[in-house]
Design an enzyme around this catalytic site. Structure first.
Site, PDB file in Angstrom:
ATOM      1  N   HIS A 128      -9.143  -2.057  20.727  1.00  0.00           N
ATOM      2  CA  HIS A 128      -8.591  -0.790  20.223  1.00  0.00           C
ATOM      3  C   HIS A 128      -9.741  -0.066  19.534  1.00  0.00           C
ATOM      4  O   HIS A 128     -10.211  -0.522  18.489  1.00  0.00           O
ATOM      5  CB  HIS A 128      -7.481  -1.046  19.198  1.00  0.00           C
ATOM      6  CG  HIS A 128      -6.343  -1.867  19.721  1.00  0.00           C
ATOM      7  ND1 HIS A 128      -5.175  -1.309  20.194  1.00  0.00           N
ATOM      8  CD2 HIS A 128      -6.187  -3.206  19.851  1.00  0.00           C
ATOM      9  CE1 HIS A 128      -4.340  -2.268  20.580  1.00  0.00           C
ATOM     10  NE2 HIS A 128      -4.936  -3.439  20.386  1.00  0.00           N
ATOM     11  N   PHE A 129     -10.195   1.052  20.114  1.00  0.00           N
ATOM     12  CA  PHE A 129     -11.352   1.764  19.548  1.00  0.00           C
ATOM     13  C   PHE A 129     -10.945   3.043  18.815  1.00  0.00           C
ATOM     14  O   PHE A 129     -11.799   3.794  18.350  1.00  0.00           O
ATOM     15  CB  PHE A 129     -12.418   2.025  20.614  1.00  0.00           C
ATOM     16  CG  PHE A 129     -13.288   0.815  20.934  1.00  0.00           C
ATOM     17  CD1 PHE A 129     -13.157  -0.388  20.231  1.00  0.00           C
ATOM     18  CD2 PHE A 129     -14.247   0.872  21.935  1.00  0.00           C
ATOM     19  CE1 PHE A 129     -13.950  -1.498  20.527  1.00  0.00           C
ATOM     20  CE2 PHE A 129     -15.055  -0.225  22.236  1.00  0.00           C
ATOM     21  CZ  PHE A 129     -14.905  -1.411  21.532  1.00  0.00           C
ATOM     22  N   HIS A 180       2.391  -6.225  25.584  1.00  0.00           N
ATOM     23  CA  HIS A 180       2.510  -6.824  24.253  1.00  0.00           C
ATOM     24  C   HIS A 180       3.908  -7.411  24.200  1.00  0.00           C
ATOM     25  O   HIS A 180       4.894  -6.670  24.157  1.00  0.00           O
ATOM     26  CB  HIS A 180       2.306  -5.765  23.168  1.00  0.00           C
ATOM     27  CG  HIS A 180       2.388  -6.331  21.787  1.00  0.00           C
ATOM     28  ND1 HIS A 180       1.313  -6.353  20.937  1.00  0.00           N
ATOM     29  CD2 HIS A 180       3.417  -6.917  21.112  1.00  0.00           C
ATOM     30  CE1 HIS A 180       1.678  -6.923  19.793  1.00  0.00           C
ATOM     31  NE2 HIS A 180       2.943  -7.271  19.880  1.00  0.00           N
ATOM     32  N   ASP A 231      -8.711  -8.438  21.318  1.00  0.00           N
ATOM     33  CA  ASP A 231      -7.726  -7.612  20.610  1.00  0.00           C
ATOM     34  C   ASP A 231      -8.369  -7.000  19.354  1.00  0.00           C
ATOM     35  O   ASP A 231      -7.743  -6.930  18.299  1.00  0.00           O
ATOM     36  CB  ASP A 231      -6.470  -8.410  20.272  1.00  0.00           C
ATOM     37  CG  ASP A 231      -5.303  -7.519  19.855  1.00  0.00           C
ATOM     38  OD1 ASP A 231      -5.450  -6.282  19.932  1.00  0.00           O
ATOM     39  OD2 ASP A 231      -4.265  -8.058  19.440  1.00  0.00           O
TER      40      ASP A 231
HETATM   41  O1  DOR Z   1      -2.254  -6.705  15.327  1.00  0.00           O
HETATM   42  C1  DOR Z   1      -2.297  -5.839  16.179  1.00  0.00           C
HETATM   43  N1  DOR Z   1      -2.911  -4.668  15.959  1.00  0.00           N
HETATM   44  N2  DOR Z   1      -1.696  -6.062  17.337  1.00  0.00           N
HETATM   45  C2  DOR Z   1      -1.539  -5.069  18.258  1.00  0.00           C
HETATM   46  O2  DOR Z   1      -0.974  -5.311  19.279  1.00  0.00           O
HETATM   47  C3  DOR Z   1      -1.996  -3.703  17.949  1.00  0.00           C
HETATM   48  C4  DOR Z   1      -3.127  -3.766  17.022  1.00  0.00           C
HETATM   49  C5  DOR Z   1      -3.549  -2.421  16.483  1.00  0.00           C
HETATM   50  O3  DOR Z   1      -3.674  -1.482  17.290  1.00  0.00           O
HETATM   51  O4  DOR Z   1      -3.773  -2.313  15.286  1.00  0.00           O
END
Ligand code: DOR
Length: 444
Positions: A64-65, A181, A305
């Site tokens: 996640h960027f 997810h 992740d």
């Molecule tokens: O812990 C998480 N954070 N799990 C996810 O699936 C999304 C991620 C986030 O985007 O912060």
């Protein structure tokens, strides 16, 4: 034959489909041109790799960027800087940004923002929603698209499709393997009262193993009913491993380094909300179950992740604290440490981080060290001991849950399509990332 190469990587221990052996690799035009003994050949540059292992480029298929919209946590430049510092050559980025990546405009915007800024190659997932179902067949085939991602339990951001009827509509229209997810939203809602204010140890109690297993079972059933393929992200329970073992024809799955490394309750006692992730890190028993999945070949890929949040956001009292931790930069060193500790072989690590992603997502010309393939390499020193520190982490978030952890095995070089992007901890060739090419998205 007196060949000329742009670059020769000299005398590294190459790990590929042929096993492991000391070889030279010749690169021309960003592609691997020859593997073997290239002592007679000339080259623009010869890089001595003696004593180092050359792995096919590590692809992190879940990061996640945060760009656009959440760039106080990370952006495409800082996230990809963190990736290449950790030996990662390509990333698949998630759609829970702001705006969500659920339209062609939002998707194209991400691709445009990435060119000339990202340091590694990149692909973006498109978020599946109730509203964009009819557009998904076209969207999932856009060049640079890794496929459709659906949150069936809510996490960070507003993406959520929790009911079977809406999920079925998505399954019916898509063709590519979609990523999920998997936590059951109905059960998460029922169990919300189990959260204890200020106590992140209650996180895995709230989001329990049954919620994860229920969601995974529902997804497998829908995949069978509609004849589609699913990819279950970040497996967190031993029960899902045993269940998925019997459904490998329709389901692939991912493990994360944190679910393989940390265990509850110790991680919450030591790290507090920094260890808070969705799905949660659980007991050592579940960790052992996920390792069983690695040993038995049930797990297909590793994804970090990487889900950065600022320390200020993380310092809110649980459950107001957001879920997520950085991970793209620590994936390689942590897993090499597991290799050195004998928990998996180097060959299995390569299978999980390059061959695995290539097989699952039908990636063109990446995932192995072979002539004609992209010259993507993760060059590692298996003997080098280093301490992971917050200071080393290039993510804008500026922290890692592994601060102070000593590991053996360290990424020393990152090559992306023949360019030496990172070498000995320095960013050597910035901003040359390109979209990953997929067989199902290639256009003439
Ligand atoms: O812990 C998480 N954070 N799990 C996810 O699936 C999304 C991620 C986030 O985007 O912060």
């Amino acid at each position: 034959m007196n060949q000329h190469f742009d670059t020769i990587l000299k005398s590294g221990t190459v790990v590929n489909q042929d096993g492991e052996g000391v070889r030279d690799i010749g690169v021309v035009g960003g592609r691997i041109a020859a593997i073997g003994s290239l002592g007679q050949a000339s080259a623009g540059e010869v890089i001595d790799c003696k004593g180092l292992h050359i792995l096919p480029g590590v692809m992190d298929t879940q990061v996640h960027f945060r760009e656009p919209g959440l760039t106080q946590k990370e952006d495409l430049e800082t996230g990809s800087r963190s990736a290449v510092m950790g030996g990662v050559t390509a990333v698949f980025e998630m759609p829970n940004t702001n705006p969500l990546t659920v339209t062609e405009a939002a998707f194209t915007d991400k691709i445009n923002r990435s060119r000339h800024r990202m340091h590694c190659d990149f692909a973006f997932f498109i978020g599946g929603t109730r509203e964009n179902v009819q557009d998904l067949p076209e969207l999932e085939r856009a060049p640079g698209c890794a496929g459709v991602k659906v949150f069936i339990g809510s996490s960070t951001g507003a993406l959520l499709v929790e009911d079977d009827e809406s999920l079925r509509r998505i399954f019916q229209v898509i063709r590519r393997r979609a990523a999920f997810h998997a936590e059951d939203e109905y059960r998460l809602n029922e169990r919300k009262p189990l959260r204890i204010e200020g106590d992140p140890r209650s996180h895995p109690v709230w989001r329990d193993e049954t919620a994860a297993l229920m969601a995974t079972e529902r997804l497998v059933n829908l995949a069978r009913e509609t004849g589609k393929r699913i990819h279950v992200l970040h497996i967190s329970t031993k029960e899902e491993i045993l269940y998925l073992r019997d459904h490998k024809d329709v389901a692939s799955c991912e493990a994360t380094p944190h679910h393989l490394t940390m265990a509850a309750p110790e991680c919450y006692e030591r790290l507090g909300t920094l260890a808070q992730m969705n799905p949660p890190v659980r007991s050592a028993d579940h960790r052992a179950g996920i390792w069983y999945g690695v040993e038995q070949g049930i797990i297909d890929v590793l994804g970090s992740d990487h889900a950065p949040h600022t320390l200020e956001e993380k310092s809110k009292a649980y459950p107001a604290s957001p879920s997520g931790m950085t991970g793209v930069q620590t994936l390689v060193p942590l897993m090499l440490d597991h290799v050195n500790a004998g928990r998996l072989s180097l060959a299995r690590f390569v299978d999980l981080t390059s061959a695995g992603p290539a097989r699952l997502f039908n990636i063109a010309c990446k995932g192995r060290i072979a002539a004609g393939y992209d010259a993507d390499f993760t060059i590692v020193d298996l003997k080098r001991s280093e301490t992971i520190t917050n200071k080393w982490v290039a993510s804008r978030a500026g922290w890692t849950p592994y601060d102070g952890v000593r590991v053996q095995g360290w990424p020393v070089g990152t090559f992306v399509r023949g360019k030496r992007v990172m070498w000995q901890g320095e960013l050597a060739t910035p901003s040359t990332g390109e979209p990953v090419r997929f067989l199902e998205t290639l256009r003439p």
